[in-house]
Design an enzyme around this catalytic site. Structure first.
Site, PDB file in Angstrom:
ATOM      1  N   LYS A 204       0.829  -1.205   0.000  1.00 42.78           N
ATOM      2  CA  LYS A 204       0.000   0.000   0.000  1.00 42.78           C
ATOM      3  C   LYS A 204       0.864   1.255   0.000  1.00 42.78           C
ATOM      4  O   LYS A 204       0.638   2.189  -0.768  1.00 42.78           O
ATOM      5  CB  LYS A 204      -0.937  -0.006   1.203  1.00 42.78           C
ATOM      6  CG  LYS A 204      -1.899   1.183   1.229  1.00 42.78           C
ATOM      7  CD  LYS A 204      -2.762   1.196   2.493  1.00 42.78           C
ATOM      8  CE  LYS A 204      -3.749   0.072   2.511  1.00 42.78           C
ATOM      9  NZ  LYS A 204      -4.697   0.170   3.648  1.00 42.78           N
ATOM     10  N   GLU A 210      10.321  -5.149   3.929  1.00 46.88           N
ATOM     11  CA  GLU A 210      10.598  -6.412   3.264  1.00 46.88           C
ATOM     12  C   GLU A 210      10.265  -6.328   1.774  1.00 46.88           C
ATOM     13  O   GLU A 210      11.048  -6.796   0.915  1.00 46.88           O
ATOM     14  CB  GLU A 210       9.787  -7.546   3.920  1.00 46.88           C
ATOM     15  CG  GLU A 210      10.175  -7.839   5.357  1.00 46.88           C
ATOM     16  CD  GLU A 210       9.459  -6.965   6.382  1.00 46.88           C
ATOM     17  OE1 GLU A 210       9.568  -7.266   7.579  1.00 46.88           O
ATOM     18  OE2 GLU A 210       8.791  -5.976   5.976  1.00 46.88           O
ATOM     19  N   GLY A 265      -4.985  -4.573   5.453  1.00 44.43           N
ATOM     20  CA  GLY A 265      -4.165  -5.535   4.737  1.00 44.43           C
ATOM     21  C   GLY A 265      -4.645  -6.966   4.860  1.00 44.43           C
ATOM     22  O   GLY A 265      -4.644  -7.721   3.888  1.00 44.43           O
ATOM     23  N   HIS A 382      -0.161 -36.968  13.655  1.00 45.42           N
ATOM     24  CA  HIS A 382       1.097 -37.650  13.943  1.00 45.42           C
ATOM     25  C   HIS A 382       2.119 -36.709  14.547  1.00 45.42           C
ATOM     26  O   HIS A 382       3.320 -37.009  14.554  1.00 45.42           O
ATOM     27  CB  HIS A 382       1.631 -38.289  12.663  1.00 45.42           C
ATOM     28  CG  HIS A 382       0.714 -39.340  12.114  1.00 45.42           C
ATOM     29  ND1 HIS A 382       0.816 -40.678  12.443  1.00 45.42           N
ATOM     30  CD2 HIS A 382      -0.362 -39.237  11.296  1.00 45.42           C
ATOM     31  CE1 HIS A 382      -0.140 -41.348  11.835  1.00 45.42           C
ATOM     32  NE2 HIS A 382      -0.870 -40.509  11.132  1.00 45.42           N
ATOM     33  N   LYS A 510       9.035  -2.327  14.087  1.00 47.30           N
ATOM     34  CA  LYS A 510       9.525  -1.778  12.816  1.00 47.30           C
ATOM     35  C   LYS A 510      10.452  -0.590  13.057  1.00 47.30           C
ATOM     36  O   LYS A 510      11.521  -0.472  12.446  1.00 47.30           O
ATOM     37  CB  LYS A 510       8.349  -1.346  11.948  1.00 47.30           C
ATOM     38  CG  LYS A 510       7.461  -2.476  11.464  1.00 47.30           C
ATOM     39  CD  LYS A 510       6.309  -1.925  10.637  1.00 47.30           C
ATOM     40  CE  LYS A 510       5.365  -3.020  10.172  1.00 47.30           C
ATOM     41  NZ  LYS A 510       4.230  -2.475   9.399  1.00 47.30           N
TER      42      LYS A 510
END
Length: 545
Positions: A204, A210, A265, A382, A510
């Site tokens: 956005k 990242e 988001g 399992h 951040k």
């Protein structure tokens, strides 16, 4: 009603629910033994999804108390506010209009018109890629699409593309990159032909750490392959609201798909963030996904609360969180192609409900969100199912079963469904000490051996679960299922009195990450704790550059 009064009212009502829970003297076994009609009585369905919630510690009186609590919270009014476009995201002063992204028919307002325009842009772009009209810098058609995003810009599309594998187009392979770890991008690009590769940069702000770093590395990869800057626009498109930044990167204005502030988001896969879905599976498939979600929207908006799937699931979750001490919930899709579903749901639920104050900023005096986890069945049987069956914590479970086979191996599908049913059955009925002893003696153990071993084989049972039966793992029913969980989370926010549409808690990490990065390059560490200073010294001393 003042903020303090509202908080006190919710706390008092929760205390009443807790008192009701302490008065319960029945087991799940007894509930079924005394009510032959229980499974039919405690079930509901909508949009091709059947919810069996009979394996829960509920009776009519319990549901009555929970529905009374929903009324106290003004749930009906809050559902109406969601669909009306009111500013229910009060800390960011905007509506939450993800339901407008999947409207059907003609647009009825400016938001739906914007969505319709975006859909037309997506449809045209998808057609051009699939037809071969869109070509790379050497004139060759696109054979690989790499979506670069993170969080909601990655989890939703990635999960849907994997779930809808049979709908994927031949000759076009879709990849996803999210992690700042360079191995994610480099491993994805290894072996891909740059001339046939198209990148979608989904951010956005067009500044998410990242996504920004991975996009810049992908850009350099294209340049190193011989694509000049003037041709980069043939290999990069964007989904963003920051038009200027995307254009500065080298993306043509007509290839920037919109994002809007009124869509969070984690709710954005229904927007242009879903472009990789349309490219991977076809635009008609994407529309069917929207149609299924819209069908669940209509159910949520109109069904009575006592028959409303998202409301029932949220009330049950609230019941165990507030009154049974359940700090986590496991979600178990019995479908290999839904392996990414728990990860998508983790963000949706935990980012929405992981709050410590109510909508008015008052501290919560009761637990908020839960830990959401799980994996695809039958693999989980399992590994961690041991904890579900014999561990000391009560962990409510959602089982998701797909009625129609997802492959031609029908007998394996029969076994898969058998495993799903038997696991919820085992959680309910368990195995008593007497039953364990008798079973061991029937197997040839001596009386003494059976008495010694039996406690280890006791399964307490009396552990709750929902089972969702989805008619088919196709675009329509998958869309309905995702919307069901979205609305469940919204109702959870209403019951807690919190805003489920902001996520301020992710900001601090951040900001500190930027400071650490600067310090690694010689910046100040003044005011840091000793541990962080030591880790900086240890981790960065050998990194070249």
């Amino acid at each position: 009603m003042t903020a303090e009064t509202a908080t006190a009212s919710r706390s008092a009502a929760i205390a009443q629910l807790q008192s009701h829970q302490r008065e319960q003297r029945w087991s799940l076994r007894e509930l079924f033994e005394t009510n032959a009609n229980r499974a039919a009585q405690y079930s509901s369905s909508a949009a091709g999804i059947y919810l069996d919630y009979s394996k829960n510690h509920l009776q009519d009186q319990t549901l009555g108390h929970l529905l009374d609590y929903a009324d106290l919270c003004g749930l009906k009014e809050q559902i109406g506010a969601l669909f009306s476009g009111a500013n229910i995201n009060n800390t960011e002063h905007r509506p939450a209009l993800h339901t407008a992204l999947r409207f059907q028919g003609e647009p009825a307002n400016e938001h739906e018109q914007a969505v319709a325009d975006c859909r037309a842009q997506m449809r045209d772009f998808t057609r051009r890629v699939h037809s071969g009209d869109w070509r790379g810098f050497t004139g060759e058609p696109i054979r690989h699409v790499v979506n670069i995003g993170i969080g909601g810009s990655d989890l939703g599309p990635r999960m849907v593309v994997e779930a809808l594998r049979p709908w994927q187009k031949e000759g076009l392979k879709t990849h996803f990159v999210a992690n700042i770890d360079g191995a994610d991008l480099s491993d994805t690009l290894a072996g891909l032909p740059p001339a046939n590769t198209l990148f979608i940069v989904a951010s956005k702000s067009f500044s998410t750490l990242e996504t920004r770093e991975n996009a810049l590395a992908a850009r350099q990869w294209m340049l190193d392959a011989g694509c000049d800057e003037a041709q980069l626009a043939r290999h990069f498109v964007a989904v963003s609201s920051n038009i200027v930044a995307a254009q500065d990167f080298g993306i043509a204005a007509e290839n920037i798909f919109p994002m809007w502030s009124w869509v969070g988001g984690r709710y954005s896969l229904w927007s242009a963030i879903g472009l990789p879905i349309a490219l991977a599976c076809g635009y008609e498939t994407y529309e069917a996904l929207l149609s299924g979600a819209h069908a669940m929207d209509r159910h949520f908006a109109t069904a009575p609360l006592a028959e409303n799937l998202p409301v029932l699931m949220a009330l049950i979750h609230f019941w165990y969180r507030q009154c049974w001490g359940a700090g986590s919930q496991v979600v178990l899709p019995y479908a290999q192609r839904m392996a990414k579903f728990p990860a998508w749901l983790q963000q949706l639920d935990m980012e929405s409900l992981g709050k410590g104050v109510d909508r008015d900023g008052q501290p919560l005096h009761y637990p908020s969100g839960s830990v959401i986890w799980g994996t695809e069945g039958s693999n989980g049987q399992h590994s961690f199912h041991q904890l579900l069956h014999q561990g000391t914590d009560l962990i409510p479970a959602d089982f998701i079963a797909i009625r129609e086979p997802t492959s031609g191996l029908v007998e394996q599908h029969r076994w898969l469904l058998s495993c799903c049913i038997s696991q919820s059955q085992a959680l309910l009925q368990g195995k008593s000490l007497h039953e364990a002893r008798r079973e061991l003696e029937d197997q040839g153990y001596t009386h003494r051996e059976a008495h010694a071993l039996a406690p280890h084989k006791v399964v307490p049972g009396n552990r709750p679960s929902n089972t969702l039966v989805v008619e088919k793992l196709d675009p329509y029913h998958l869309g309905a299922l995702l919307a069901l969980y979205e609305h469940k989370v919204f109702v959870g926010g209403c019951l807690l009195g919190i805003n489920p549409f902001d996520q301020w808690g992710v900001e601090l990490g951040k900001l500190l990450g930027n400071a650490v990065h600067e310090a690694a390059g010689g910046g100040s560490t003044e005011g840091w704790d000793g541990s962080s200073k030591k880790l900086l010294e240890l981790l960065f001393q050998e990194i070249p550059g």
